[in-house]
Write an enzyme that holds these catalytic residues in place. Structure first.
Site, PDB file in Angstrom:
ATOM      1  N   CYS A  90      -3.248  29.551 -12.769  1.00  0.00           N
ATOM      2  CA  CYS A  90      -4.191  30.289 -13.920  1.00  0.00           C
ATOM      3  C   CYS A  90      -4.946  29.022 -15.023  1.00  0.00           C
ATOM      4  CB  CYS A  90      -3.240  30.932 -15.001  1.00  0.00           C
ATOM      5  SG  CYS A  90      -2.420  32.446 -13.817  1.00  0.00           S
ATOM      6  N   TYR A 119      -8.892  14.008 -10.852  1.00  0.00           N
ATOM      7  CA  TYR A 119      -9.825  12.970 -10.466  1.00  0.00           C
ATOM      8  C   TYR A 119     -11.198  13.361  -9.819  1.00  0.00           C
ATOM      9  CZ  TYR A 119      -5.136  10.717  -9.935  1.00  0.00           C
ATOM     10  OH  TYR A 119      -4.138  10.430  -9.973  1.00  0.00           O
ATOM     11  N   PRO A 141       0.820  -1.273  -0.042  1.00  0.00           N
ATOM     12  CA  PRO A 141      -0.062   0.246  -0.064  1.00  0.00           C
ATOM     13  C   PRO A 141       1.003   1.327   0.082  1.00  0.00           C
ATOM     14  CG  PRO A 141      -0.395  -1.486   2.074  1.00  0.00           C
ATOM     15  CD  PRO A 141       0.588  -1.938   1.343  1.00  0.00           C
TER      16      PRO A 141
HETATM   17  N1  LLP Z   1       1.695  -0.691  -6.063  1.00  0.00           N
HETATM   18  C1  LLP Z   1       1.585  -0.505  -7.457  1.00  0.00           C
HETATM   19  C2  LLP Z   1       2.331  -1.086  -8.687  1.00  0.00           C
HETATM   20  C3  LLP Z   1       1.106   0.872  -7.868  1.00  0.00           C
HETATM   21  O1  LLP Z   1       0.920   1.329  -9.005  1.00  0.00           O
HETATM   22  C4  LLP Z   1       0.542   1.538  -6.806  1.00  0.00           C
HETATM   23  C5  LLP Z   1      -0.030   2.825  -7.066  1.00  0.00           C
HETATM   24  C6  LLP Z   1       0.472   1.184  -5.649  1.00  0.00           C
HETATM   25  C7  LLP Z   1       1.120  -0.200  -5.176  1.00  0.00           C
HETATM   26  C8  LLP Z   1       0.096   1.599  -4.420  1.00  0.00           C
HETATM   27  O2  LLP Z   1      -1.377   1.992  -4.427  1.00  0.00           O
HETATM   28  P1  LLP Z   1      -2.128   2.645  -3.259  1.00  0.00           P
HETATM   29  O3  LLP Z   1      -2.216   1.674  -2.141  1.00  0.00           O
HETATM   30  O4  LLP Z   1      -1.465   3.951  -2.908  1.00  0.00           O
HETATM   31  O5  LLP Z   1      -3.596   2.772  -3.711  1.00  0.00           O
HETATM   32  N2  LLP Z   1      -2.580   9.277  -7.982  1.00  0.00           N
HETATM   33  C9  LLP Z   1      -3.671   8.447  -7.622  1.00  0.00           C
HETATM   34  C10 LLP Z   1      -3.152   7.109  -7.125  1.00  0.00           C
HETATM   35  C11 LLP Z   1      -2.397   6.456  -8.433  1.00  0.00           C
HETATM   36  C12 LLP Z   1      -1.865   5.326  -7.778  1.00  0.00           C
HETATM   37  C13 LLP Z   1      -0.829   4.754  -8.757  1.00  0.00           C
HETATM   38  N3  LLP Z   1      -0.300   3.378  -8.306  1.00  0.00           N
HETATM   39  C14 LLP Z   1      -4.330   9.171  -6.551  1.00  0.00           C
HETATM   40  O6  LLP Z   1      -4.126  10.406  -6.017  1.00  0.00           O
HETATM   41  O7  LLP Z   1      -5.405   8.626  -6.026  1.00  0.00           O
END
Ligand code: LLP
Length: 409
Positions: A334, A308, A266
């Site tokens: 801007c 998003y 995570p």
């Molecule tokens: N593992 C891999 C291969 C990933 O690509 C990601 C996130 C994670 C783990 C961790 O995911 P998490 O547990 O944080 O959900 N910018 C977006 C989120 C994009 C996540 C990309 N990959 C946002 O602000 O919601």
């Protein structure tokens, strides 16, 4: 949504006084709480937790992960090099760059990280370059999920992972180059609140795993969501225990190898709730149909609302008990997509007030840009039981200009 105590509000106001705005403030206590609570739920499983450092790579955040015994999910050469520099052992770093180049492959292999390969052609080129090596393979089990279409990372239309239907080709390439597939990986998306879908995805990869004889781990990815809205329920951990942890334990118990562990990686779950973006209201403007509260920060510092449509709770730290009014809380960039909140009830905002944008500790600072040539925010770390300290200053106008000029050829 994080609930701020009176003491936390006071502390945040004192950070704004001492360090100015815009500033990200992180509470170590929250990160440690999140890590330990997940560990507790996964207790009894042979487990390795990785931290997806793309969520927030601030040095004290990374050091907390290191102290808590986590490994790292790194997705670029700089992420890998940075994690190693901070003392993470190479054998606890999984290198998951997608559409990796040859250079990146050699870089990561040369530093001792295990490669997580999500394309058949890369598996082939890895085999050619490093026959007889160990490797992890990222599968796409076709079950995706996430808080927004842009963050779903599995399914027919996703660029990530090798379709599970192509597992035979994985075996063929591994056989041709004597590669040992020691790990299977998946990451189906981000901000997942629905444990049933997560289990569906995990069960696909567990089924696929039976054809791999030398597995040491199955990495079921990250994606665990947190509640952002006041009325949103947290991830239901009792259904997580029942639908995910219990069947994973059954799977491990029934597995012929006693050397197989389960990995989770995570990002958001560990850091989102630890971070608050502090900004100052400069301008309150009555439009014809909206009241705009303009701040000294914006989408350059927290892009999630623009990118998003994400909800982040906004609190007025200077006037928490004021009468509530409806605002568009906006930035100084801007672009019309430059907002933190639209049509939102916030206790009365006055020019000079400090706002806190909550749950901004994941994908906040790590997605900052210098658009409009404005500085990155400062960062402040509040160690558990300790005093806030500045861990990254903002840049002055002179520093920004000098950096741009220095890059020009
Ligand atoms: N593992 C891999 C291969 C990933 O690509 C990601 C996130 C994670 C783990 C961790 O995911 P998490 O547990 O944080 O959900 N910018 C977006 C989120 C994009 C996540 C990309 N990959 C946002 O602000 O919601």
């Amino acid at each position: 949504m994080t609930q701020l105590s009176t003491e936390e509000r006071r502390l945040l106001r004192s950070c704004a006084d001492a360090f100015g705005t815009p500033t990200y403030v992180y509470f170590e206590e929250t990160i440690v709480r999140q890590i330990r609570s997940l560990k507790e739920h996964l207790d009894g499983l042979p487990l390795q937790l990785l931290y997806a450092m793309k969520a927030n790579h601030a040095v004290p955040v990374m050091q907390t992960m290191l102290r808590e015994g986590l490994g790292i999910d790194a997705v670029s050469p700089a992420e890998l090099a940075y994690a190693l520099k901070l003392g993470f052992p190479a054998d606890k770093v999984l290198f998951s760059a997608n559409n990796m180049t040859d250079e990146e492959m050699h870089f990561a292999t040369g530093r001792g990280a295990l490669l997580n390969v999500g394309e058949l052609s890369r598996l082939e080129s890895f085999g050619q370059a490093y026959p007889g090596s160990k490797v992890c393979v990222r599968l796409n089990g076709q079950v995706g999920a996430g808080h927004h279409a842009h963050v779903i990372t599995a399914g027919d239309k996703s660029k990530f992972g090798i379709p599970v239907e192509q597992v035979d080709a994985v075996h063929r390439i591994a056989g041709a180059y004597d590669l040992t597939i020691v790990g299977l990986h998946q990451h189906i998306g981000s901000g997942i609140m629905d444990t049933e879908t997560l289990w569906q995805a995990i069960s696909v990869i567990l089924d696929a795993s039976t054809s791999f004889e030398d597995l040491r781990f199955i990495n079921v990815g990250g994606g665990l969501g947190i509640p952002y809205r006041p009325d949103e329920e947290a991830l239901d951990m009792s259904s997580f225990d029942r639908l995910i942890v219990a069947p994973l334990k059954d799977f491990i118990d029934g597995h012929p190898s006693d050397d197989l562990s389960i990995w989770f990686e995570p990002g958001r779950y560990f850091t989102a709730q630890s971070g608050i973006l502090l900004a100052r209201v400069n301008t309150v403007k009555e439009g014809t149909v909206r009241t705009f509260a303009g701040t000294d920060s914006g989408m350059n510092h927290l892009v999630r609302p623009a990118m998003y449509g994400s909800y982040h709770h906004v609190v007025n730290l200077s006037n928490p008990d004021g009468p509530e009014k409806t605002y568009d809380v906006v930035g100084n960039i801007c672009e019309s997509s430059d907002f933190f909140a639209k049509d939102r009830l916030v206790s009365e905002l006055r020019e000079g007030d400090i706002i806190g944008v909550l749950d901004a500790g994941a994908y906040g600072m790590s997605m900052v840009t210098t658009y409009n040539l404005r500085s990155e925010p400062a960062e402040v770390w509040i160690p558990a039981g300790g005093e806030p300290r500045l861990t990254r200053p903002r840049r002055s106008v002179e520093e920004i200009v000098a950096a741009e000029m220095a890059r020009a050829l």
